[in-house]
Design an enzyme around this catalytic site. Structure first.
Site, PDB file in Angstrom:
ATOM      1  N   GLU A   1     -10.635 -20.095  19.615  1.00  0.00           N
ATOM      2  CA  GLU A   1     -10.248 -19.461  18.359  1.00  0.00           C
ATOM      3  C   GLU A   1     -10.414 -17.946  18.415  1.00  0.00           C
ATOM      4  O   GLU A   1     -11.155 -17.357  17.627  1.00  0.00           O
ATOM      5  CB  GLU A   1     -11.082 -20.041  17.214  1.00  0.00           C
ATOM      6  CG  GLU A   1     -10.939 -21.545  17.041  1.00  0.00           C
ATOM      7  CD  GLU A   1     -11.792 -22.088  15.895  1.00  0.00           C
ATOM      8  OE1 GLU A   1     -12.686 -21.349  15.420  1.00  0.00           O
ATOM      9  OE2 GLU A   1     -11.566 -23.229  15.475  1.00  0.00           O
TER      10      GLU A   1
ATOM     11  N   CYS B   1     -16.213   7.526  -3.578  1.00  0.00           N
ATOM     12  CA  CYS B   1     -17.433   7.931  -4.270  1.00  0.00           C
ATOM     13  C   CYS B   1     -18.579   6.974  -3.961  1.00  0.00           C
ATOM     14  O   CYS B   1     -19.070   6.234  -4.817  1.00  0.00           O
ATOM     15  CB  CYS B   1     -17.166   8.001  -5.774  1.00  0.00           C
ATOM     16  SG  CYS B   1     -18.486   8.790  -6.692  1.00  0.00           S
TER      17      CYS B   1
END
Length: 493
Positions: free
Chosen positions: A349, A420
Protein backbone atom coordinates in the site's frame (compact mmCIF):
# COMPACT_ATOMS: atom_id res chain seq x y z
CA UNK A 1 1.10 40.02 -16.01
CA UNK A 2 -1.29 39.66 -18.93
CA UNK A 3 -0.80 35.91 -19.19
CA UNK A 4 -1.74 35.46 -15.57
CA UNK A 5 -4.87 37.54 -16.03
CA UNK A 6 -5.96 35.63 -19.10
CA UNK A 7 -5.25 32.24 -17.56
CA UNK A 8 -7.03 32.91 -14.28
CA UNK A 9 -10.07 34.88 -15.46
CA UNK A 10 -11.30 33.35 -18.71
CA UNK A 11 -13.63 30.34 -18.34
CA UNK A 12 -13.28 29.53 -22.05
CA UNK A 13 -10.09 30.30 -23.89
CA UNK A 14 -8.05 29.14 -26.85
CA UNK A 15 -5.10 31.43 -27.14
CA UNK A 16 -1.34 31.26 -27.60
CA UNK A 17 0.86 33.82 -25.92
CA UNK A 18 4.56 34.02 -26.77
CA UNK A 19 6.95 35.55 -24.28
CA UNK A 20 10.03 36.71 -26.16
CA UNK A 21 13.28 35.95 -24.39
CA UNK A 22 16.90 35.86 -25.27
CA UNK A 23 17.65 32.24 -26.27
CA UNK A 24 21.38 32.78 -25.95
CA UNK A 25 21.52 33.34 -22.20
CA UNK A 26 24.84 31.80 -21.15
CA UNK A 27 25.08 29.06 -18.53
CA UNK A 28 27.22 30.52 -15.76
CA UNK A 29 28.87 28.64 -12.92
CA UNK A 30 28.03 31.63 -10.70
CA UNK A 31 25.42 34.29 -11.48
CA UNK A 32 27.00 37.61 -12.43
CA UNK A 33 23.85 39.52 -13.36
CA UNK A 34 21.12 41.03 -11.25
CA UNK A 35 17.83 39.28 -10.63
CA UNK A 36 15.88 41.80 -12.67
CA UNK A 37 18.08 41.12 -15.71
CA UNK A 38 17.81 37.38 -15.13
CA UNK A 39 14.05 37.60 -15.38
CA UNK A 40 14.32 39.40 -18.72
CA UNK A 41 16.91 37.14 -20.35
CA UNK A 42 14.98 33.90 -20.55
CA UNK A 43 14.61 31.18 -23.11
CA UNK A 44 11.80 31.73 -25.59
CA UNK A 45 8.75 30.28 -23.94
CA UNK A 46 5.21 29.67 -25.15
CA UNK A 47 2.08 29.63 -23.02
CA UNK A 48 -0.84 27.88 -24.63
CA UNK A 49 -4.03 27.91 -22.58
CA UNK A 50 -7.16 26.00 -23.47
CA UNK A 51 -9.65 26.38 -20.66
CA UNK A 52 -13.18 25.02 -20.37
CA UNK A 53 -15.61 24.39 -17.56
CA UNK A 54 -15.54 20.65 -18.12
CA UNK A 55 -11.81 20.11 -18.43
CA UNK A 56 -9.64 23.08 -17.45
CA UNK A 57 -6.08 22.77 -18.71
CA UNK A 58 -3.18 25.10 -19.20
CA UNK A 59 -0.31 23.88 -21.32
CA UNK A 60 3.15 25.44 -21.38
CA UNK A 61 5.61 24.30 -24.01
CA UNK A 62 9.34 25.08 -23.88
CA UNK A 63 10.89 25.91 -27.21
CA UNK A 64 14.41 25.36 -25.97
CA UNK A 65 15.74 22.92 -23.38
CA UNK A 66 18.50 24.01 -21.00
CA UNK A 67 21.98 22.63 -21.36
CA UNK A 68 22.34 19.59 -19.13
CA UNK A 69 25.39 19.77 -16.96
CA UNK A 70 24.85 16.55 -15.02
CA UNK A 71 22.69 13.46 -15.09
CA UNK A 72 19.15 14.04 -13.88
CA UNK A 73 18.69 11.58 -11.03
CA UNK A 74 15.57 13.34 -9.82
CA UNK A 75 12.87 15.37 -11.50
CA UNK A 76 13.88 18.56 -9.65
CA UNK A 77 17.49 19.60 -10.21
CA UNK A 78 19.54 22.74 -9.59
CA UNK A 79 21.60 23.42 -12.70
CA UNK A 80 24.90 25.28 -13.04
CA UNK A 81 23.04 28.40 -14.12
CA UNK A 82 21.63 28.67 -10.60
CA UNK A 83 18.06 27.87 -11.65
CA UNK A 84 15.86 25.03 -10.50
CA UNK A 85 14.55 22.76 -13.24
CA UNK A 86 11.77 20.22 -13.21
CA UNK A 87 12.69 17.63 -15.80
CA UNK A 88 13.92 19.98 -18.59
CA UNK A 89 11.85 23.05 -17.73
CA UNK A 90 12.96 26.01 -15.66
CA UNK A 91 10.60 26.45 -12.73
CA UNK A 92 11.01 30.23 -12.92
CA UNK A 93 9.55 30.21 -16.42
CA UNK A 94 6.54 28.25 -15.21
CA UNK A 95 6.06 30.73 -12.36
CA UNK A 96 6.08 33.62 -14.83
CA UNK A 97 3.43 32.00 -17.00
CA UNK A 98 0.73 30.84 -14.59
CA UNK A 99 -1.44 32.37 -11.91
CA UNK A 100 0.50 34.48 -9.41
CA UNK A 101 -0.19 32.40 -6.32
CA UNK A 102 1.32 29.32 -4.63
CA UNK A 103 0.95 26.17 -6.70
CA UNK A 104 1.94 22.52 -6.69
CA UNK A 105 4.13 21.31 -9.54
CA UNK A 106 4.50 17.60 -10.37
CA UNK A 107 6.51 15.49 -12.79
CA UNK A 108 4.32 12.91 -14.49
CA UNK A 109 7.44 11.02 -15.57
CA UNK A 110 8.63 10.74 -11.97
CA UNK A 111 5.29 9.22 -10.96
CA UNK A 112 5.76 6.64 -13.71
CA UNK A 113 9.33 5.92 -12.65
CA UNK A 114 8.24 5.38 -9.05
CA UNK A 115 5.53 2.92 -10.05
CA UNK A 116 7.94 1.09 -12.34
CA UNK A 117 10.38 0.70 -9.43
CA UNK A 118 7.70 -1.21 -7.50
CA UNK A 119 6.60 -3.19 -10.55
CA UNK A 120 10.16 -4.28 -11.27
CA UNK A 121 10.71 -5.19 -7.61
CA UNK A 122 7.57 -7.35 -7.56
CA UNK A 123 8.52 -9.37 -10.62
CA UNK A 124 7.92 -13.07 -9.94
CA UNK A 125 5.26 -12.44 -7.29
CA UNK A 126 1.50 -12.28 -7.69
CA UNK A 127 0.80 -8.86 -6.28
CA UNK A 128 -1.32 -5.75 -6.03
CA UNK A 129 0.21 -2.28 -5.81
CA UNK A 130 -2.54 -0.52 -3.89
CA UNK A 131 -1.90 3.22 -4.05
CA UNK A 132 -2.88 4.96 -0.80
CA UNK A 133 -5.34 7.54 -2.10
CA UNK A 134 -5.14 9.52 1.16
CA UNK A 135 -1.61 10.59 0.17
CA UNK A 136 -2.86 12.56 -2.83
CA UNK A 137 -6.35 12.40 -4.30
CA UNK A 138 -5.87 14.47 -7.47
CA UNK A 139 -8.15 12.99 -10.13
CA UNK A 140 -5.60 13.25 -12.95
CA UNK A 141 -2.90 11.60 -10.87
CA UNK A 142 -5.29 8.79 -9.94
CA UNK A 143 -6.17 8.25 -13.59
CA UNK A 144 -2.48 7.99 -14.41
CA UNK A 145 -1.82 5.51 -11.59
CA UNK A 146 -4.79 3.41 -12.68
CA UNK A 147 -3.38 3.37 -16.21
CA UNK A 148 -0.07 2.10 -14.82
CA UNK A 149 -1.88 -0.87 -13.26
CA UNK A 150 -2.19 0.28 -9.67
CA UNK A 151 -5.05 -0.57 -7.40
CA UNK A 152 -6.35 1.78 -4.73
CA UNK A 153 -6.29 1.75 -0.93
CA UNK A 154 -9.22 3.67 0.52
CA UNK A 155 -9.96 4.97 4.00
CA UNK A 156 -13.26 6.79 3.52
CA UNK A 157 -16.47 6.44 1.61
CA UNK A 158 -15.63 9.35 -0.66
CA UNK A 159 -12.22 7.87 -1.48
CA UNK A 160 -14.07 4.68 -2.44
CA UNK A 161 -16.46 6.68 -4.62
CA UNK A 162 -13.54 8.51 -6.22
CA UNK A 163 -11.71 5.27 -7.00
CA UNK A 164 -14.82 3.84 -8.64
CA UNK A 165 -15.34 7.06 -10.59
CA UNK A 166 -11.76 6.97 -11.86
CA UNK A 167 -12.24 3.35 -12.94
CA UNK A 168 -9.92 1.41 -10.64
CA UNK A 169 -10.49 -2.33 -10.82
CA UNK A 170 -12.53 -3.18 -7.68
CA UNK A 171 -10.62 -6.46 -7.42
CA UNK A 172 -7.50 -4.36 -6.81
CA UNK A 173 -9.05 -2.02 -4.23
CA UNK A 174 -8.89 -2.34 -0.44
CA UNK A 175 -11.22 -0.47 1.92
CA UNK A 176 -9.42 0.22 5.20
CA UNK A 177 -10.29 2.25 8.26
CA UNK A 178 -11.12 2.00 11.93
CA UNK A 179 -14.45 3.82 11.66
CA UNK A 180 -16.02 2.76 8.37
CA UNK A 181 -19.69 3.82 8.12
CA UNK A 182 -22.44 1.35 7.28
CA UNK A 183 -23.55 3.20 4.14
CA UNK A 184 -19.97 3.20 2.84
CA UNK A 185 -19.58 -0.49 3.63
CA UNK A 186 -22.76 -1.18 1.65
CA UNK A 187 -21.14 0.49 -1.37
CA UNK A 188 -17.98 -1.54 -0.77
CA UNK A 189 -20.01 -4.75 -0.63
CA UNK A 190 -21.87 -3.85 -3.82
CA UNK A 191 -18.61 -2.99 -5.57
CA UNK A 192 -16.71 -6.20 -4.68
CA UNK A 193 -13.70 -4.46 -3.15
CA UNK A 194 -11.63 -6.03 -0.37
CA UNK A 195 -12.60 -4.86 3.11
CA UNK A 196 -10.38 -4.96 6.18
CA UNK A 197 -11.94 -5.99 9.49
CA UNK A 198 -10.69 -3.55 12.12
CA UNK A 199 -12.79 -4.20 15.24
CA UNK A 200 -15.80 -6.04 16.67
CA UNK A 201 -18.24 -3.29 15.67
CA UNK A 202 -16.60 -3.02 12.26
CA UNK A 203 -17.21 -6.74 11.76
CA UNK A 204 -20.88 -6.30 12.72
CA UNK A 205 -21.24 -3.45 10.22
CA UNK A 206 -19.57 -5.44 7.43
CA UNK A 207 -21.97 -8.33 8.05
CA UNK A 208 -24.93 -5.92 7.94
CA UNK A 209 -23.61 -4.31 4.75
CA UNK A 210 -23.26 -7.73 3.09
CA UNK A 211 -26.87 -8.52 3.90
CA UNK A 212 -28.14 -5.17 2.62
CA UNK A 213 -26.10 -5.51 -0.58
CA UNK A 214 -26.99 -9.18 -1.00
CA UNK A 215 -23.36 -9.92 -1.71
CA UNK A 216 -20.60 -11.81 0.08
CA UNK A 217 -17.65 -9.60 1.06
CA UNK A 218 -14.01 -10.61 0.67
CA UNK A 219 -12.40 -9.59 3.97
CA UNK A 220 -8.95 -9.41 5.51
CA UNK A 221 -8.16 -9.25 9.21
CA UNK A 222 -6.06 -6.25 10.16
CA UNK A 223 -3.79 -7.60 12.89
CA UNK A 224 -1.45 -5.43 14.93
CA UNK A 225 1.91 -7.24 15.06
CA UNK A 226 3.17 -4.79 17.74
CA UNK A 227 6.34 -4.02 15.80
CA UNK A 228 7.89 -0.62 16.53
CA UNK A 229 8.35 1.23 13.21
CA UNK A 230 10.65 3.81 14.87
CA UNK A 231 8.82 6.80 13.43
CA UNK A 232 6.90 9.83 14.71
CA UNK A 233 4.13 8.59 17.04
CA UNK A 234 1.47 10.31 14.92
CA UNK A 235 2.29 8.02 11.98
CA UNK A 236 2.88 4.77 13.91
CA UNK A 237 -0.14 2.51 13.43
CA UNK A 238 0.83 -1.10 14.14
CA UNK A 239 1.62 -1.15 17.86
CA UNK A 240 -0.52 -2.73 20.55
CA UNK A 241 -1.98 0.59 21.71
CA UNK A 242 -2.96 1.81 18.25
CA UNK A 243 -6.53 2.80 17.40
CA UNK A 244 -6.18 0.64 14.27
CA UNK A 245 -6.57 -3.11 13.88
CA UNK A 246 -7.03 -5.97 16.32
CA UNK A 247 -4.69 -7.47 18.88
CA UNK A 248 -3.44 -10.96 18.17
CA UNK A 249 -4.95 -12.35 21.39
CA UNK A 250 -8.39 -11.57 19.91
CA UNK A 251 -7.65 -13.43 16.69
CA UNK A 252 -9.58 -16.58 17.61
CA UNK A 253 -12.72 -14.64 18.46
CA UNK A 254 -12.70 -12.99 15.04
CA UNK A 255 -12.07 -16.30 13.27
CA UNK A 256 -15.04 -17.85 15.04
CA UNK A 257 -17.21 -14.86 14.14
CA UNK A 258 -16.25 -15.00 10.47
CA UNK A 259 -16.83 -18.75 10.40
CA UNK A 260 -20.33 -18.17 11.80
CA UNK A 261 -21.27 -15.97 8.82
CA UNK A 262 -20.40 -17.91 5.66
CA UNK A 263 -23.16 -16.25 3.63
CA UNK A 264 -21.81 -12.76 4.31
CA UNK A 265 -18.03 -13.10 4.66
CA UNK A 266 -15.14 -14.83 2.94
CA UNK A 267 -11.83 -14.45 4.76
CA UNK A 268 -9.13 -14.18 2.07
CA UNK A 269 -6.17 -12.57 3.79
CA UNK A 270 -4.39 -10.93 6.67
CA UNK A 271 -3.24 -7.34 6.82
CA UNK A 272 -0.91 -5.17 8.87
CA UNK A 273 0.25 -1.59 8.55
CA UNK A 274 3.11 -0.45 10.74
CA UNK A 275 3.21 3.26 10.05
CA UNK A 276 4.81 5.77 7.71
CA UNK A 277 8.25 7.22 6.84
CA UNK A 278 9.89 3.86 7.69
CA UNK A 279 13.56 3.72 6.68
CA UNK A 280 14.56 0.23 7.89
CA UNK A 281 13.23 -2.64 5.81
CA UNK A 282 14.03 -5.26 8.44
CA UNK A 283 11.01 -3.84 10.28
CA UNK A 284 8.84 -5.04 7.40
CA UNK A 285 10.46 -8.48 7.54
CA UNK A 286 9.84 -8.74 11.27
CA UNK A 287 6.18 -7.93 10.74
CA UNK A 288 5.85 -10.28 7.76
CA UNK A 289 7.39 -13.14 9.77
CA UNK A 290 4.75 -12.66 12.46
CA UNK A 291 1.99 -12.35 9.90
CA UNK A 292 2.77 -15.56 8.04
CA UNK A 293 2.67 -17.39 11.37
CA UNK A 294 -0.81 -15.98 11.95
CA UNK A 295 -1.74 -17.08 8.44
CA UNK A 296 -0.55 -20.59 9.27
CA UNK A 297 -2.84 -20.62 12.30
CA UNK A 298 -5.77 -19.32 10.25
CA UNK A 299 -5.24 -21.87 7.49
CA UNK A 300 -5.10 -24.65 10.07
CA UNK A 301 -8.71 -23.82 10.88
CA UNK A 302 -9.86 -24.40 7.33
CA UNK A 303 -9.71 -20.90 5.88
CA UNK A 304 -8.33 -20.46 2.36
CA UNK A 305 -6.02 -17.51 2.82
CA UNK A 306 -4.55 -16.12 -0.41
CA UNK A 307 -3.31 -12.65 0.49
CA UNK A 308 -0.75 -11.08 2.76
CA UNK A 309 -1.09 -7.31 2.92
CA UNK A 310 1.98 -5.71 4.51
CA UNK A 311 0.69 -2.15 4.16
CA UNK A 312 2.94 0.70 3.09
CA UNK A 313 5.10 3.27 4.81
CA UNK A 314 8.44 3.24 2.97
CA UNK A 315 10.24 6.52 3.69
CA UNK A 316 12.01 8.94 1.36
CA UNK A 317 15.00 11.30 1.62
CA UNK A 318 13.24 14.46 2.80
CA UNK A 319 16.57 15.98 3.84
CA UNK A 320 18.15 15.68 0.35
CA UNK A 321 21.28 14.63 2.17
CA UNK A 322 22.20 11.89 -0.28
CA UNK A 323 21.42 9.28 2.36
CA UNK A 324 21.10 5.76 1.02
CA UNK A 325 17.55 4.74 1.92
CA UNK A 326 15.77 1.47 1.19
CA UNK A 327 14.27 1.14 -2.26
CA UNK A 328 11.10 -0.69 -3.26
CA UNK A 329 13.29 -3.62 -4.28
CA UNK A 330 14.93 -3.67 -0.85
CA UNK A 331 11.47 -3.78 0.72
CA UNK A 332 10.12 -6.53 -1.50
CA UNK A 333 13.26 -8.65 -1.33
CA UNK A 334 13.15 -8.67 2.46
CA UNK A 335 9.69 -10.31 2.44
CA UNK A 336 9.83 -12.24 -0.84
CA UNK A 337 10.96 -15.56 0.62
CA UNK A 338 8.30 -15.47 3.34
CA UNK A 339 5.56 -14.72 0.81
CA UNK A 340 6.69 -17.46 -1.55
CA UNK A 341 7.09 -19.98 1.26
CA UNK A 342 3.32 -19.78 1.92
CA UNK A 343 2.27 -19.44 -1.73
CA UNK A 344 0.70 -16.07 -0.99
CA UNK A 345 -0.25 -13.10 -3.13
CA UNK A 346 1.30 -9.89 -1.83
CA UNK A 347 -0.57 -6.61 -1.37
CA UNK A 348 1.42 -3.45 -0.69
CA UNK A 349 0.00 0.00 0.00
CA UNK A 350 2.55 2.66 -1.02
CA UNK A 351 1.55 6.30 -0.96
CA UNK A 352 4.45 8.56 0.03
CA UNK A 353 7.06 6.52 -1.85
CA UNK A 354 5.01 6.74 -5.05
CA UNK A 355 4.10 10.40 -5.05
CA UNK A 356 6.03 12.53 -2.51
CA UNK A 357 9.23 13.17 -4.49
CA UNK A 358 7.33 13.94 -7.70
CA UNK A 359 6.24 17.40 -6.56
CA UNK A 360 7.14 20.67 -4.92
CA UNK A 361 5.10 23.58 -3.61
CA UNK A 362 6.14 26.71 -5.51
CA UNK A 363 5.90 30.00 -3.58
CA UNK A 364 6.94 33.63 -3.90
CA UNK A 365 8.93 35.58 -1.34
CA UNK A 366 6.92 38.44 0.12
CA UNK A 367 9.82 39.85 2.11
CA UNK A 368 12.59 39.30 4.65
CA UNK A 369 12.56 40.52 8.27
CA UNK A 370 14.48 40.14 11.52
CA UNK A 371 13.08 40.01 15.05
CA UNK A 372 15.53 39.58 17.92
CA UNK A 373 17.88 36.79 16.94
CA UNK A 374 15.56 35.36 14.29
CA UNK A 375 15.64 36.00 10.56
CA UNK A 376 12.47 35.27 8.60
CA UNK A 377 11.70 34.71 4.94
CA UNK A 378 7.98 35.41 4.56
CA UNK A 379 6.35 33.70 1.58
CA UNK A 380 2.84 33.60 0.13
CA UNK A 381 2.52 29.87 0.86
CA UNK A 382 1.70 28.68 4.37
CA UNK A 383 0.52 25.92 6.66
CA UNK A 384 -2.84 26.21 4.91
CA UNK A 385 -1.32 24.83 1.70
CA UNK A 386 1.23 22.53 3.36
CA UNK A 387 0.75 21.58 7.01
CA UNK A 388 3.26 18.76 7.55
CA UNK A 389 5.98 20.91 9.19
CA UNK A 390 3.44 22.49 11.55
CA UNK A 391 1.62 19.24 12.30
CA UNK A 392 4.50 16.78 12.61
CA UNK A 393 7.49 19.12 12.91
CA UNK A 394 8.41 17.46 9.62
CA UNK A 395 11.45 18.51 7.59
CA UNK A 396 11.11 19.22 3.87
CA UNK A 397 13.98 20.58 1.80
CA UNK A 398 13.67 24.25 0.77
CA UNK A 399 15.57 26.19 -1.87
CA UNK A 400 15.28 29.22 -4.11
CA UNK A 401 14.07 28.84 -7.68
CA UNK A 402 16.54 31.31 -9.22
CA UNK A 403 19.99 32.68 -8.33
CA UNK A 404 20.07 35.36 -5.65
CA UNK A 405 21.62 38.75 -6.27
CA UNK A 406 25.44 38.65 -6.52
CA UNK A 407 26.82 39.12 -3.04
CA UNK A 408 23.57 38.23 -1.32
CA UNK A 409 24.36 37.28 2.27
CA UNK A 410 23.78 33.67 3.26
CA UNK A 411 21.95 33.61 6.58
CA UNK A 412 19.92 31.26 8.71
CA UNK A 413 16.19 31.77 8.23
CA UNK A 414 12.87 30.46 9.39
CA UNK A 415 10.65 30.19 6.30
CA UNK A 416 7.16 31.25 7.31
CA UNK A 417 3.81 32.07 5.78
CA UNK A 418 1.26 34.85 6.37
CA UNK A 419 -1.20 32.78 8.42
CA UNK A 420 -2.03 34.20 11.84
CA UNK A 421 -0.37 31.39 13.81
CA UNK A 422 3.11 31.10 15.27
CA UNK A 423 2.96 27.49 14.08
CA UNK A 424 2.79 28.69 10.48
CA UNK A 425 6.21 27.69 9.21
CA UNK A 426 7.49 25.64 6.29
CA UNK A 427 11.01 25.25 7.62
CA UNK A 428 13.16 26.42 10.52
CA UNK A 429 16.86 27.19 10.70
CA UNK A 430 17.51 27.01 6.94
CA UNK A 431 20.71 28.43 5.46
CA UNK A 432 19.73 30.35 2.33
CA UNK A 433 20.94 33.34 0.34
CA UNK A 434 18.94 36.42 1.31
CA UNK A 435 16.23 36.62 -1.37
CA UNK A 436 14.58 39.67 -2.91
CA UNK A 437 10.84 40.09 -2.77
CA UNK A 438 9.10 38.22 -5.57
CA UNK A 439 11.72 35.50 -5.89
CA UNK A 440 10.55 31.91 -6.13
CA UNK A 441 11.05 29.47 -3.28
CA UNK A 442 10.06 25.79 -3.32
CA UNK A 443 9.27 23.25 -0.65
CA UNK A 444 10.33 19.87 -2.02
CA UNK A 445 8.80 16.41 -1.74
CA UNK A 446 5.31 17.86 -1.46
CA UNK A 447 3.40 15.23 -3.43
CA UNK A 448 2.14 13.27 -0.41
CA UNK A 449 0.09 14.46 2.54
CA UNK A 450 0.38 18.10 1.48
CA UNK A 451 -2.34 19.10 -0.98
CA UNK A 452 -4.58 16.34 0.38
CA UNK A 453 -4.29 17.94 3.84
CA UNK A 454 -4.58 21.54 2.65
CA UNK A 455 -7.21 23.80 4.20
CA UNK A 456 -8.76 27.22 3.72
CA UNK A 457 -7.62 28.55 7.10
CA UNK A 458 -7.42 32.36 7.07
CA UNK A 459 -9.42 32.04 3.84
CA UNK A 460 -6.28 31.09 1.94
CA UNK A 461 -7.87 29.19 -0.89
CA UNK A 462 -6.45 25.82 -1.94
CA UNK A 463 -3.90 26.27 -4.72
CA UNK A 464 -3.86 25.06 -8.33
CA UNK A 465 -1.82 22.03 -9.38
CA UNK A 466 0.19 21.49 -12.55
CA UNK A 467 2.29 18.69 -13.90
CA UNK A 468 4.91 18.34 -16.60
CA UNK A 469 3.63 15.91 -19.18
CA UNK A 470 5.69 13.18 -20.82
CA UNK A 471 6.21 15.43 -23.86
CA UNK A 472 7.60 18.31 -21.76
CA UNK A 473 4.47 20.46 -21.79
CA UNK A 474 2.96 21.72 -18.55
CA UNK A 475 -0.72 21.16 -17.88
CA UNK A 476 -3.04 22.34 -15.16
CA UNK A 477 -4.46 19.28 -13.38
CA UNK A 478 -6.49 21.09 -10.75
CA UNK A 479 -7.78 24.65 -10.76
CA UNK A 480 -7.08 26.85 -7.78
CA UNK A 481 -9.99 27.63 -5.49
CA UNK A 482 -11.27 31.20 -5.36
CA UNK A 483 -13.07 33.51 -2.98
CA UNK A 484 -16.18 32.98 -5.10
CA UNK A 485 -15.93 29.25 -4.41
CA UNK A 486 -16.19 30.04 -0.70
CA UNK A 487 -19.27 32.21 -1.16
CA UNK A 488 -21.18 29.61 -3.17
CA UNK A 489 -21.62 27.38 -0.10
CA UNK A 490 -23.83 30.07 1.44
CA UNK A 491 -25.84 30.99 -1.62
CA UNK A 492 -29.64 30.86 -1.21
CA UNK A 493 -29.50 29.82 2.43
Amino acid sequence: MAATHILSQSPFLSKTLTLNRNPSTPVLPKPSISLSKTLINRNKFTLRAVLSQSNPTAVITPSDSPTKTSNFNHCFTKSQDGYLYCESIRVQDIMDSVEKRPFYLYSKKQITRNVEAYRDALEGLESIIGYAVKANNNLKILEHLRGLGCGAVLVSGNELRLALTVGFDPARCIFNGNGKLLEDLVLAAQSDVFVNIDSEFDLDNIISAARIAGNKVNVLLRINPDVDPQVHPYVATGNKNSKFGIRNEKLQWFLDAVKAHPAELKLVGAHCHLGSTITKVDIFRDAAALMVNYIDQIRNQGFEIDYLNIGGGLGIDYYHSGAVLPTPRDLIDTVRELVQSRNLKLIIEPGRSLIANTCCLVNRVTGVKTNGTKNFIVIDGSMSELIRPSLYDAYQHIELVSPAQPGAEVSTFDVVGPVCESADFLGKGRELPTPDGGMGLVVHDAGAYCMSMASTYNLKMRPPEYWIEDDGSVAKIRRGETFEDHLKYFKDL
